[in-house]
Motif scaffolding. Structure first.
Motif, PDB file in Angstrom:
ATOM      1  N   SER A  15      34.512  55.765  11.177  1.00 21.92           N
ATOM      2  CA  SER A  15      35.402  54.633  11.361  1.00 21.92           C
ATOM      3  C   SER A  15      36.568  54.827  10.426  1.00 21.92           C
ATOM      4  O   SER A  15      36.409  54.882   9.212  1.00 21.92           O
ATOM      5  CB  SER A  15      34.681  53.320  11.058  1.00 21.92           C
TER       6      SER A  15
ATOM      7  N   GLU B 162      24.695  55.622  10.930  1.00 21.12           N
ATOM      8  CA  GLU B 162      24.330  55.183  12.274  1.00 21.12           C
ATOM      9  C   GLU B 162      23.542  53.885  12.194  1.00 21.12           C
ATOM     10  O   GLU B 162      22.979  53.534  11.156  1.00 21.12           O
ATOM     11  CB  GLU B 162      23.498  56.252  12.976  1.00 21.12           C
TER      12      GLU B 162
ATOM     13  N   ARG C 197      39.526  51.471  15.020  1.00 20.29           N
ATOM     14  CA  ARG C 197      38.204  51.941  14.611  1.00 20.29           C
ATOM     15  C   ARG C 197      37.649  51.180  13.417  1.00 20.29           C
ATOM     16  O   ARG C 197      36.467  51.278  13.102  1.00 20.29           O
ATOM     17  CB  ARG C 197      38.264  53.437  14.323  1.00 20.29           C
TER      18      ARG C 197
ATOM     19  N   VAL D 221      28.507  58.374  12.741  1.00 19.74           N
ATOM     20  CA  VAL D 221      29.610  57.618  13.311  1.00 19.74           C
ATOM     21  C   VAL D 221      30.732  57.496  12.303  1.00 19.74           C
ATOM     22  O   VAL D 221      30.512  57.194  11.150  1.00 19.74           O
ATOM     23  CB  VAL D 221      29.140  56.203  13.729  1.00 19.74           C
TER      24      VAL D 221
ATOM     25  N   TYR E 252      31.739  46.706  18.315  1.00 21.99           N
ATOM     26  CA  TYR E 252      31.405  47.926  17.560  1.00 21.99           C
ATOM     27  C   TYR E 252      31.474  49.150  18.459  1.00 21.99           C
ATOM     28  O   TYR E 252      32.054  50.188  18.099  1.00 21.99           O
ATOM     29  CB  TYR E 252      30.001  47.775  16.970  1.00 21.99           C
TER      30      TYR E 252
ATOM     31  N   GLY F  16      34.571  49.187  13.900  1.00 19.98           N
ATOM     32  CA  GLY F  16      33.285  49.877  13.917  1.00 19.98           C
ATOM     33  C   GLY F  16      32.685  50.060  12.542  1.00 19.98           C
ATOM     34  O   GLY F  16      31.672  50.743  12.398  1.00 19.98           O
TER      35      GLY F  16
ATOM     36  N   ARG G  78      24.431  54.290  24.861  1.00 23.69           N
ATOM     37  CA  ARG G  78      25.251  53.910  23.710  1.00 23.69           C
ATOM     38  C   ARG G  78      25.647  52.449  23.847  1.00 23.69           C
ATOM     39  O   ARG G  78      25.609  51.875  24.926  1.00 23.69           O
ATOM     40  CB  ARG G  78      26.517  54.776  23.644  1.00 23.69           C
TER      41      ARG G  78
ATOM     42  N   ASN H 160      34.109  52.542  18.413  1.00 23.51           N
ATOM     43  CA  ASN H 160      33.698  53.947  18.408  1.00 23.51           C
ATOM     44  C   ASN H 160      34.268  54.727  19.579  1.00 23.51           C
ATOM     45  O   ASN H 160      34.414  55.951  19.514  1.00 23.51           O
ATOM     46  CB  ASN H 160      32.170  54.043  18.408  1.00 23.51           C
TER      47      ASN H 160
END
Length: 457
Positions: A12, A19, A333, A10, A323, A336, A84, A327
């Motif tokens: 940001s 993750e 972002r 992931v 969060y 996140g 998700r 994403n």
């Protein structure tokens, strides 16, 4: 055993983020669902619901469960397709591709979680803690509530595994409190106490039977919400597509059974007007009538822990939703950002906790139980429509599919309970309008300053 860190997946901003840990198995998820449903609602709202409907207290809780159960099937199909974080907002974005609608759904869900936690924080300080400590507690309620929210933030930051194991302990305690009510009621009834005729009484003094039931159901629905929070934990579950359907449906069934039994017990032992007069102390009153020698401080302590659990889970949900939205690029972002050592979304935890602190410090939340229900019923209406729209968006993996008739009925019933036709107080619409207006302003500012856009993924 907690999974070890895996790959970096992931992003940001310009930095890659680890993750989230996949630490939730089927048992933890089941307890999360049960613990998220059972809590502040049944402990604090039983008396108020009785005041709306009369002796047939069990009926609004049963109808609320049936409406929630219909919507749960839509959530199960969607979380199976898109396992998700972000829940309803993610489904809204994929179905309608309207950035503003996506943001408003996300804001409504986040607001409902935070206001519910804020309500629990006030109940913690103003009802249960003061009942336990009496006149020796001289600290202002608002300070207690703010400190309570900050403590929840610390537990949330510590880690989802720690937070969920705290949830396990608190869930078992609050379940024991409701089982105490049921057992005491059963014992009292076998001793000749109770009036079965009250179970069919509906208050028609100033309303029709239909409005009495629907207005009570609209409020009782607050006690059934919570199951949808679990979809925001999808990225921290092991095999979410496989474990979600069974955990959610069993958890809802357990919660609904306990609610109906508690409602039956309450109505059998006490008239509706006495339950209504007791308000948030209604279950304490039931225990004192059914078992006069039972130490009430024990039940007050259980109620205290129940509201702690509700608040903890709601703050977990709200932070994971923020969060997930980061994403999806619906909000900046930076929200996140994951802490490099704790592996928790610390920026979103800080953000949601600050909003909760502002609420408990400055807002009258006596009507926020109903307002939370209203906001979520609007969201559920959108989700039930979204699941039908997204049937045209197949995915490669197998997943749960709801019978088509269920989301259709779910959309209609949720929309009705959210409408003035259900007998909702007008002030709930005023509070909801203010909250959503704040969301609209934030979206506009975010769009102008940061040029945010929904992900096209």
């Amino acid at each position: 055993m907690v999974d070890q860190p895996k790959s970096i997946t992931v992003e940001s901003g310009d930095q890659e983020q680890p993750e989230l840990k996949r630490v939730i198995g089927p048992g933890l998820l089941l307890l999360f669902v049960v613990g998220d449903i059972i809590g502040t609602g049944v402990y604090a709202l039983t008396g108020t619901v009785a005041g709306k409907v009369g002796g047939a207290l069990w009926l609004p809780f049963l109808i609320a469960f049936l409406v929630a159960f219909l919507t749960a099937f839509s959530y199960l199909e969607l979380v199976g397709k898109y396992p998700r974080a972000a829940g309803a907002a993610l489904y809204t974005h994929r179905a309608f591709k309207i950035q503003f609608l996506t943001f408003m759904v996300a804001f409504a869900v986040m607001s409902s979680g935070i206001t519910s936690a804020a309500s629990a924080a006030q109940a913690f300080g103003n009802t249960y803690l003061r009942k336990l400590m009496g006149d020796s507690l001289t600290i202002p309620t608002v300070w207690i509530a703010v400190g309570f929210i900050l403590l929840l933030a610390a537990v949330n930051f510590r880690g989802v595994a720690e937070s969920l194991w705290a949830n396990v302990v608190l869930t078992m305690i609050e379940l024991s409190g409701l089982l105490i009510v049921i057992v005491i009621g059963f014992y009292a009834i076998t001793q000749g106490q109770g009036e079965p005729g009250r179970l069919l009484e509906i208050d028609t003094a100033n309303q029709t039977p239909f409005i009495a039931v629907t207005s009570a159901t609209a409020l009782a629905f607050f006690a059934m919400v919570g199951f949808e929070d679990s979809v925001n934990m999808a990225e921290e579950c092991r095999e979410p597509v496989r474990i979600f359907p069974k955990a959610m449906l069993i958890g809802m069934g357990v919660a609904a059974t306990i609610y109906v039994l508690v409602a039956l017990t309450s109505s059998l032992l006490l008239p509706a007007d006495e339950l209504s007069a007791a308000k948030s102390d209604a279950l304490l009153r039931v225990v004192s009538v059914g078992a006069p020698d039972f130490p009430l401080w024990v039940f007050a302590l259980i109620g205290l822990l129940a509201v702690i659990n509700s608040a903890l889970i709601n703050m977990l949900m709200a932070s994971r939703l923020v969060y997930g939205m980061a994403n999806e690029r619906i909000i900046p972002r930076a929200f996140g950002t994951v802490h490099p050592f704790r592996r928790t979304p610390w920026v979103s935890i800080l953000f949601t906790s600050l909003i909760a602190v502002a609420l408990v410090a400055s807002v009258d939340i006596t009507l926020l139980g109903g307002t939370t229900s209203l906001l979520l019923l609007l969201v559920f209406t959108v989700v039930n429509v979204a699941v039908l729209v997204l049937r045209k968006d197949p995915v490669a993996h197998n997943h749960f599919r709801a019978p088509t008739v269920l989301p259709v009925i779910g959309a209609v019933t949720c929309a009705f309970l959210a409408s003035p036709l259900s007998g909702r107080p007008a002030r709930e619409y005023g509070i909801a309008a203010i909250l959503l207006a704040i969301g609209a302003v934030l979206w506009g500012v975010n769009h102008l300053l940061f040029g945010s856009r929904a992900s096209e993924d």
